[in-house]
Design a protein around this motif. Structure first.
Motif, PDB file in Angstrom:
ATOM      1  N   HIS A 210      -8.872   2.486   3.905  1.00  0.00           N
ATOM      2  CA  HIS A 210      -9.620   1.457   4.637  1.00  0.00           C
ATOM      3  C   HIS A 210      -8.729   0.214   4.680  1.00  0.00           C
ATOM      4  CE1 HIS A 210     -13.315   3.837   4.421  1.00  0.00           C
ATOM      5  NE2 HIS A 210     -12.959   4.102   3.177  1.00  0.00           N
ATOM      6  N   ASP A 211      -8.211  -0.066   5.858  1.00  0.00           N
ATOM      7  CA  ASP A 211      -7.275  -1.176   6.021  1.00  0.00           C
ATOM      8  C   ASP A 211      -7.970  -2.338   6.716  1.00  0.00           C
ATOM      9  OD1 ASP A 211      -4.844  -2.343   5.655  1.00  0.00           O
ATOM     10  OD2 ASP A 211      -3.764  -1.086   7.073  1.00  0.00           O
ATOM     11  N   GLY A 212      -7.368  -3.502   6.631  1.00  0.00           N
ATOM     12  CA  GLY A 212      -7.902  -4.669   7.323  1.00  0.00           C
ATOM     13  C   GLY A 212      -9.138  -5.247   6.658  1.00  0.00           C
ATOM     14  N   LEU A 213      -9.223  -5.140   5.339  1.00  0.00           N
ATOM     15  CA  LEU A 213     -10.385  -5.669   4.608  1.00  0.00           C
ATOM     16  C   LEU A 213     -10.124  -7.103   4.165  1.00  0.00           C
ATOM     17  CD1 LEU A 213     -11.079  -2.556   2.362  1.00  0.00           C
ATOM     18  CD2 LEU A 213     -12.180  -3.168   4.505  1.00  0.00           C
ATOM     19  N   GLY A 214      -9.633  -7.876   5.048  1.00  0.00           N
ATOM     20  CA  GLY A 214      -9.236  -9.237   4.713  1.00  0.00           C
ATOM     21  C   GLY A 214      -7.733  -9.345   4.902  1.00  0.00           C
ATOM     22  N   VAL A 215      -7.204 -10.486   4.594  1.00  0.00           N
ATOM     23  CA  VAL A 215      -5.781 -10.723   4.794  1.00  0.00           C
ATOM     24  C   VAL A 215      -4.985  -9.929   3.754  1.00  0.00           C
ATOM     25  CG1 VAL A 215      -3.950 -12.445   4.861  1.00  0.00           C
ATOM     26  CG2 VAL A 215      -6.247 -13.005   5.692  1.00  0.00           C
ATOM     27  N   GLY A 216      -4.305  -8.879   4.216  1.00  0.00           N
ATOM     28  CA  GLY A 216      -3.440  -8.105   3.338  1.00  0.00           C
ATOM     29  C   GLY A 216      -4.140  -7.221   2.330  1.00  0.00           C
ATOM     30  N   HIS A 217      -5.372  -6.800   2.591  1.00  0.00           N
ATOM     31  CA  HIS A 217      -6.093  -5.951   1.647  1.00  0.00           C
ATOM     32  C   HIS A 217      -6.304  -4.557   2.227  1.00  0.00           C
ATOM     33  CE1 HIS A 217      -7.119  -9.945   0.146  1.00  0.00           C
ATOM     34  NE2 HIS A 217      -7.251  -9.355  -1.019  1.00  0.00           N
ATOM     35  N   THR A 218      -6.103  -3.545   1.380  1.00  0.00           N
ATOM     36  CA  THR A 218      -6.324  -2.152   1.747  1.00  0.00           C
ATOM     37  C   THR A 218      -7.029  -1.459   0.592  1.00  0.00           C
ATOM     38  OG1 THR A 218      -4.307  -2.106   3.071  1.00  0.00           O
ATOM     39  CG2 THR A 218      -5.190   0.018   2.385  1.00  0.00           C
ATOM     40  N   LEU A 219      -8.012  -0.638   0.910  1.00  0.00           N
ATOM     41  CA  LEU A 219      -8.726   0.141  -0.106  1.00  0.00           C
ATOM     42  C   LEU A 219      -8.297   1.597   0.033  1.00  0.00           C
ATOM     43  CD1 LEU A 219     -10.959   0.376  -2.274  1.00  0.00           C
ATOM     44  CD2 LEU A 219     -12.565   0.760  -0.403  1.00  0.00           C
ATOM     45  N   LEU A 220      -7.741   2.142  -1.055  1.00  0.00           N
ATOM     46  CA  LEU A 220      -7.333   3.540  -1.081  1.00  0.00           C
ATOM     47  C   LEU A 220      -8.356   4.328  -1.873  1.00  0.00           C
ATOM     48  CD1 LEU A 220      -3.547   3.037  -1.956  1.00  0.00           C
ATOM     49  CD2 LEU A 220      -4.568   3.312   0.308  1.00  0.00           C
ATOM     50  N   CYS A 221      -8.932   5.349  -1.265  1.00  0.00           N
ATOM     51  CA  CYS A 221      -9.870   6.242  -1.961  1.00  0.00           C
ATOM     52  C   CYS A 221      -9.090   7.455  -2.401  1.00  0.00           C
ATOM     53  CB  CYS A 221     -11.017   6.636  -1.027  1.00  0.00           C
ATOM     54  SG  CYS A 221     -11.991   5.238  -0.450  1.00  0.00           S
TER      55      CYS A 221
ATOM     56  N   SER B 193       0.817  -1.216   0.000  1.00  0.00           N
ATOM     57  CA  SER B 193       0.000   0.000   0.000  1.00  0.00           C
ATOM     58  C   SER B 193       0.852   1.268   0.000  1.00  0.00           C
ATOM     59  CB  SER B 193      -0.968   0.004   1.184  1.00  0.00           C
ATOM     60  OG  SER B 193      -0.261  -0.061   2.406  1.00  0.00           O
ATOM     61  N   ASP B 194       2.023   1.240   0.636  1.00  0.00           N
ATOM     62  CA  ASP B 194       2.907   2.413   0.603  1.00  0.00           C
ATOM     63  C   ASP B 194       3.337   2.733  -0.825  1.00  0.00           C
ATOM     64  OD1 ASP B 194       2.780   2.694   3.362  1.00  0.00           O
ATOM     65  OD2 ASP B 194       4.665   1.625   3.719  1.00  0.00           O
ATOM     66  N   ASP B 195       3.607   1.694  -1.611  1.00  0.00           N
ATOM     67  CA  ASP B 195       3.975   1.887  -3.020  1.00  0.00           C
ATOM     68  C   ASP B 195       2.798   2.439  -3.808  1.00  0.00           C
ATOM     69  OD1 ASP B 195       6.575   0.913  -2.632  1.00  0.00           O
ATOM     70  OD2 ASP B 195       5.914  -1.153  -2.973  1.00  0.00           O
ATOM     71  N   MET B 196       1.602   1.915  -3.555  1.00  0.00           N
ATOM     72  CA  MET B 196       0.417   2.372  -4.277  1.00  0.00           C
ATOM     73  C   MET B 196       0.120   3.837  -3.962  1.00  0.00           C
ATOM     74  SD  MET B 196      -0.532   0.009  -6.262  1.00  0.00           S
ATOM     75  CE  MET B 196      -2.057   0.723  -6.780  1.00  0.00           C
ATOM     76  N   ILE B 197       0.355   4.257  -2.720  1.00  0.00           N
ATOM     77  CA  ILE B 197       0.159   5.661  -2.348  1.00  0.00           C
ATOM     78  C   ILE B 197       1.119   6.543  -3.138  1.00  0.00           C
ATOM     79  CG2 ILE B 197       0.455   7.321  -0.456  1.00  0.00           C
ATOM     80  CD1 ILE B 197      -0.657   5.067   1.411  1.00  0.00           C
ATOM     81  N   LYS B 198       2.383   6.128  -3.244  1.00  0.00           N
ATOM     82  CA  LYS B 198       3.364   6.890  -4.029  1.00  0.00           C
ATOM     83  C   LYS B 198       2.958   6.952  -5.502  1.00  0.00           C
ATOM     84  CE  LYS B 198       7.139   5.567  -1.012  1.00  0.00           C
ATOM     85  NZ  LYS B 198       8.301   4.685  -0.887  1.00  0.00           N
ATOM     86  N   PHE B 199       2.488   5.837  -6.051  1.00  0.00           N
ATOM     87  CA  PHE B 199       2.059   5.803  -7.455  1.00  0.00           C
ATOM     88  C   PHE B 199       0.892   6.765  -7.680  1.00  0.00           C
ATOM     89  CE2 PHE B 199       3.394   1.072  -7.525  1.00  0.00           C
ATOM     90  CZ  PHE B 199       4.723   1.409  -7.704  1.00  0.00           C
ATOM     91  N   ALA B 200      -0.073   6.752  -6.754  1.00  0.00           N
ATOM     92  CA  ALA B 200      -1.236   7.633  -6.871  1.00  0.00           C
ATOM     93  C   ALA B 200      -0.808   9.090  -6.820  1.00  0.00           C
ATOM     94  CB  ALA B 200      -2.245   7.325  -5.764  1.00  0.00           C
ATOM     95  N   GLN B 201       0.098   9.413  -5.910  1.00  0.00           N
ATOM     96  CA  GLN B 201       0.566  10.798  -5.785  1.00  0.00           C
ATOM     97  C   GLN B 201       1.309  11.234  -7.045  1.00  0.00           C
ATOM     98  OE1 GLN B 201       2.679  10.369  -2.075  1.00  0.00           O
ATOM     99  NE2 GLN B 201       0.911  11.063  -0.880  1.00  0.00           N
ATOM    100  N   ARG B 202       2.124  10.364  -7.608  1.00  0.00           N
ATOM    101  CA  ARG B 202       2.825  10.681  -8.861  1.00  0.00           C
ATOM    102  C   ARG B 202       1.858  10.884 -10.006  1.00  0.00           C
ATOM    103  NH1 ARG B 202       7.344   6.195  -9.254  1.00  0.00           N
ATOM    104  NH2 ARG B 202       7.720   6.147  -7.039  1.00  0.00           N
TER     105      ARG B 202
END
Length: 55
Positions: free
Chosen positions: A39-50, A21-30
């Motif tokens: 929204h974290d903890g949506l299952g094993v290892g799943h995070t939803l970034l809005c 998710s840290d990488d995805m946040i950087k990608f989104a910002q770029r």
């Protein structure tokens, strides 16, 4: 596209790499987006970034 994972529709590369998710946040910002909610903890290892357009 119904009943198809967003990951496989838009984010998967040829190796089906899953990003931290840290990488995805950087990608989104770029890409000119800002993370409005996480929204974290949506299952094993799943995070939803809005995301919103950065202003």
């Amino acid at each position: 596209m119904t009943q198809i994972s967003v990951y496989f529709a838009a984010m998967a590369n040829g190796n089906s790499k899953i990003y931290h998710s840290d990488d995805m946040i950087k990608f989104a910002q770029r890409a000119g987006l800002k993370i409005s909610q996480i929204h974290d903890g949506l299952g094993v290892g799943h995070t939803l970034l809005c995301c919103e357009r950065a202003q």
